[in-house]
Scaffold this motif. Sequence first.
Motif, mmCIF file in Angstrom:
data_model
loop_
_atom_site.group_PDB
_atom_site.id
_atom_site.type_symbol
_atom_site.label_atom_id
_atom_site.label_comp_id
_atom_site.label_asym_id
_atom_site.label_seq_id
_atom_site.Cartn_x
_atom_site.Cartn_y
_atom_site.Cartn_z
ATOM 1 N N LEU A 72 -8.741 -1.723 -0.746
ATOM 2 C CA LEU A 72 -7.332 -1.951 -1.033
ATOM 3 C C LEU A 72 -6.878 -1.191 -2.273
ATOM 4 C CD1 LEU A 72 -7.114 -5.725 -0.107
ATOM 5 C CD2 LEU A 72 -6.332 -3.747 1.218
ATOM 6 N N THR A 73 -7.770 -0.974 -3.205
ATOM 7 C CA THR A 73 -7.438 -0.089 -4.338
ATOM 8 C C THR A 73 -7.250 1.332 -3.846
ATOM 9 O OG1 THR A 73 -8.654 -1.488 -5.889
ATOM 10 C CG2 THR A 73 -8.248 0.793 -6.552
ATOM 11 N N GLU B 155 -2.273 -7.745 -6.231
ATOM 12 C CA GLU B 155 -2.450 -8.058 -4.812
ATOM 13 C C GLU B 155 -3.898 -7.851 -4.389
ATOM 14 O OE1 GLU B 155 0.229 -6.748 -6.096
ATOM 15 O OE2 GLU B 155 1.765 -8.119 -5.371
ATOM 16 N N VAL B 156 -4.532 -6.812 -4.914
ATOM 17 C CA VAL B 156 -5.953 -6.572 -4.625
ATOM 18 C C VAL B 156 -6.782 -7.778 -5.067
ATOM 19 C CG1 VAL B 156 -7.967 -5.166 -5.202
ATOM 20 C CG2 VAL B 156 -5.774 -4.062 -4.727
ATOM 21 N N GLU C 199 -11.733 -5.146 -2.379
ATOM 22 C CA GLU C 199 -11.174 -4.592 -3.604
ATOM 23 C C GLU C 199 -11.271 -3.072 -3.616
ATOM 24 O OE1 GLU C 199 -12.939 -6.643 -6.888
ATOM 25 O OE2 GLU C 199 -12.162 -8.596 -6.249
ATOM 26 N N LEU D 93 -2.764 -0.366 -3.039
ATOM 27 C CA LEU D 93 -2.204 -1.700 -3.207
ATOM 28 C C LEU D 93 -2.225 -2.057 -4.692
ATOM 29 C CD1 LEU D 93 -1.235 -3.856 -1.081
ATOM 30 C CD2 LEU D 93 -3.373 -5.046 -1.560
ATOM 31 N N ALA E 228 0.845 -1.202 0.000
ATOM 32 C CA ALA E 228 0.000 0.000 0.000
ATOM 33 C C ALA E 228 0.877 1.247 0.000
ATOM 34 C CB ALA E 228 -0.921 0.002 1.212
#
Length: 223
Positions: free
Chosen positions: A99-100, A108-109, A96, A104, A17
């Motif tokens: 984490l987006t 990985e997401v 998703e 990230l 991140a």
Amino acid sequence: MTGLTHRWRAAALSAGATRPTAVDDAGAELVARWQEPHRHYHTLAHLTAVLDVVDRYAPAAHQPDLVRLAAWCHDAVYDPRAPGDRNERDSAALAEVLLTRVGLPAAEVAEVGRLVLLTAGHAVDPADADGVLLCDADLAVLAAPEPEYDRYAAAIRREYAHVPEPDYRVGRARVLSGLIALPTLFRSAPLADAGQARARANLTRELAALTGREPGGEVFGAT
């Protein structure tokens, strides 16, 4: 920042991140979700227990920080009235988004979303080390001593207080039967060795109480 949110921050930054402020905001949102008043088992205590198992067996994982992020997200959406695997699908979608937002990388997401979806049925390829670790950690409560297991089962019933008792017995029995039917409840050797037999005993005991059948199969209490 609490010790628990420190764990979220450390995992997110270690996983790649790039937006620390967004990481902290996402952590706060997740903590708030895990503290929703309708939760009795799927609480911060469950999250902490799952994270503790992941940390204990992290060397067995390929990407342990992604497993930690999936643990944070796997029950982030939890509505006992939702049908089927809706909660898992919505939790994966939320993962998703969050984490987006924290920066990230896309691969990985997507992997965290995949891991979250595995918790819908806990059917995972034994070669999938990260999926194995997450699913085993999520199911670890099944191998708890009887008093702890019984508290878990009672907490699940409170989460489904809106369901009439006969319907709950049928639905819960279906869940338990599905777990018992898995080729193995735990796929990582340490958890399998330590907890497989006790987990099956706990599940069989609860199923017997729900269905009016002793583990051997005889009906009791029939009218």
